[in-house]
Design an enzyme around this catalytic site. Sequence first.
Site, PDB file in Angstrom:
ATOM      1  N   ASP A 184      37.312  34.207  46.526  1.00 39.43           N
ATOM      2  CA  ASP A 184      38.029  34.682  47.712  1.00 39.43           C
ATOM      3  C   ASP A 184      37.293  33.796  49.007  1.00 39.43           C
ATOM      4  OD1 ASP A 184      38.966  36.448  50.101  1.00 39.43           O
ATOM      5  OD2 ASP A 184      39.267  37.857  48.085  1.00 39.43           O
ATOM      6  N   ASP A 193      24.750  45.078  55.948  1.00 36.81           N
ATOM      7  CA  ASP A 193      25.018  46.089  54.658  1.00 36.81           C
ATOM      8  C   ASP A 193      25.212  45.328  53.451  1.00 36.81           C
ATOM      9  OD1 ASP A 193      25.141  48.665  54.219  1.00 36.81           O
ATOM     10  OD2 ASP A 193      27.356  49.118  54.758  1.00 36.81           O
ATOM     11  N   HIS A 222      38.148  38.338  54.755  1.00 37.38           N
ATOM     12  CA  HIS A 222      38.523  38.905  53.851  1.00 37.38           C
ATOM     13  C   HIS A 222      37.755  39.041  52.635  1.00 37.38           C
ATOM     14  CE1 HIS A 222      41.518  38.969  50.135  1.00 37.38           C
ATOM     15  NE2 HIS A 222      42.283  39.446  50.882  1.00 37.38           N
ATOM     16  N   ASN A 235      23.178  54.212  51.288  1.00 37.90           N
ATOM     17  CA  ASN A 235      21.951  55.018  51.499  1.00 37.90           C
ATOM     18  C   ASN A 235      20.900  54.143  52.425  1.00 37.90           C
ATOM     19  OD1 ASN A 235      20.690  57.892  51.590  1.00 37.90           O
ATOM     20  ND2 ASN A 235      19.602  57.495  49.673  1.00 37.90           N
ATOM     21  N   VAL A 240      28.839  51.123  55.550  1.00 40.11           N
ATOM     22  CA  VAL A 240      29.791  51.737  54.691  1.00 40.11           C
ATOM     23  C   VAL A 240      29.339  51.883  53.391  1.00 40.11           C
ATOM     24  CG1 VAL A 240      31.776  51.174  55.890  1.00 40.11           C
ATOM     25  CG2 VAL A 240      30.942  49.752  54.116  1.00 40.11           C
ATOM     26  N   ALA A 357      48.045  37.604  38.331  1.00 32.32           N
ATOM     27  CA  ALA A 357      47.690  39.081  37.802  1.00 32.32           C
ATOM     28  C   ALA A 357      48.330  39.557  36.597  1.00 32.32           C
ATOM     29  CB  ALA A 357      47.990  40.168  39.101  1.00 32.32           C
ATOM     30  N   TYR A 359      49.028  37.748  34.119  1.00 35.91           N
ATOM     31  CA  TYR A 359      48.371  37.132  32.889  1.00 35.91           C
ATOM     32  C   TYR A 359      47.867  38.000  32.043  1.00 35.91           C
ATOM     33  CZ  TYR A 359      46.261  33.465  30.104  1.00 35.91           C
ATOM     34  OH  TYR A 359      45.514  32.874  28.983  1.00 35.91           O
ATOM     35  N   VAL A 362      43.796  39.267  32.114  1.00 32.90           N
ATOM     36  CA  VAL A 362      43.117  39.922  32.992  1.00 32.90           C
ATOM     37  C   VAL A 362      43.508  41.197  33.190  1.00 32.90           C
ATOM     38  CG1 VAL A 362      43.162  37.479  34.178  1.00 32.90           C
ATOM     39  CG2 VAL A 362      44.809  39.268  34.732  1.00 32.90           C
ATOM     40  N   SER A 418      44.604  43.740  47.775  1.00 33.67           N
ATOM     41  CA  SER A 418      43.169  42.959  47.818  1.00 33.67           C
ATOM     42  C   SER A 418      41.944  43.981  47.901  1.00 33.67           C
ATOM     43  CB  SER A 418      43.080  42.162  48.903  1.00 33.67           C
ATOM     44  OG  SER A 418      43.548  40.928  48.856  1.00 33.67           O
TER      45      SER A 418
END
Length: 483
Positions: A184, A193, A222, A235, A240, A357, A359, A362, A418
């Site tokens: 990506d 985080d 992204h 925690n 997030v 996607a 294919y 995957v 995404s």
Amino acid sequence: MVKKHYSSFLLASLLLIFSGCASDALKPVEESPAVQNDSEFIPGTAVLLVSDEAAADFADMPRTKAFDAIGIERIERVFPDAGEFEERHRAAGLHRWFRVTYDPAVPQTKAGDDLSTLPGVEAVDFPIEKVKYSNFNDTFLYHQWNYINTAQKRGFKAGADINVEPVWDRYTAGSSEVIVAVVDGGVDRSHEDLAGVVLSTSEGSHNFVSGYSGTQMFADEHGTHVAGTIAAVNNNGKGVCGVAGGRNGNGGVRIMTLPIFGPRSSDSGDDASAIVWAADHGAVIMNCSWGYVARSESQARRTAQQFNSYSSALRSAIDYFIANAGKDSRGRQTGPMAGGVIFFASGNDGYRYGTPASYEPVIAVGAFGPDGKMPRFSNYGDWVDLLAPGGSDSSSRPEEWVASTAPTNSYIYMPGTSMASPHAAGVAALLVSYFGGPGFTNDMLKEAMIGGAKQNVINRQGRAAGGKLDALGSFEYMLGNNR
């Protein structure tokens, strides 16, 4: 081809993040695909498949009339010599793929005709521009309803989530032995985080954007958002929660960041090499929240048919990762899973087609919203294996997008498939964290992901797609099969 892109311990964190941060850090981010030219193909670049006999000296071939006619500047292997893995690369035919750089002013049709006359050339492929999915002008989600949805807000539907809290409570929240590759934009390693869970370049992360060194990293919104959904530290009193972010404040699964999108819209990255690299450097799960540009449904159909019917460097790389991730150069299992699993976002065009996607090897992931509906933006079809949280069709309620990490210790909300795909990659990472070890295979994981999904609980609005991603359901599927 051109590529486009609560549990109780979290409540205090949510109150801190959502009420304590500056409002500009929380505002919806609207993105649009960057279109550089009228063609979806990258000018001046082609990828060739050559015969085994021609591969040995193809990069050093003498100049020919066809060579000069299109102004070839460079010929190089798509997958460079891999050292101890070279024998395996050759067995997979990766040494037969070459990238050719030529005069970008030459029309594609002429380049294709001339390149096909070069000695030993069996196939000519033109890379398509990539675009990061979720680059569209809709609002995005508020709070992490994606993990636990109790109909806490108007319009929400109880259970429209990934049912992950019982897994955190009873089984696992993620192990550092599991590495998830994020192909990506670059992931912010310094984010509060994500600190400690994103691999350094010496540990396996690597930059695949042209014009940069492999160790030259940059933080992308992204890529950082996607990584946070998978592995943001749980925690720890801040930020997030990640699907597989551990439970004790020290993190869970680790992220291998492999950038193929750079800081400039004109940057181009080598997705195929990134995928092969991940297999050779310890990743067993991969998330790809991007796909090929399609400016009409007919173009999307043609692109999907072409990709699924003919060989390409990317297909070879995908097949290589699936076959070889988690294994050494002799094919012996060394990781927590033998073989790899790749998740691709289905796309945000509302089309019946999506590439890569669709294919078959995957796992394709479409989206659903907190209202329990499959949004109209999500690409669909029988090839979509799973639906995961990605947002609704609302354009006016920021509560209905996905919250995750962003560069410089910020948190933003983004919509799209995404955002759906990393939920699936995160659940896969939980399964490998708990069940992984000698004898655990990618086929077992894939079966659990699909078999544990909940059918007929998401309103698909008249369209075909797989079941709702369900973390507990997948664990129960595995446990039932192990009895």
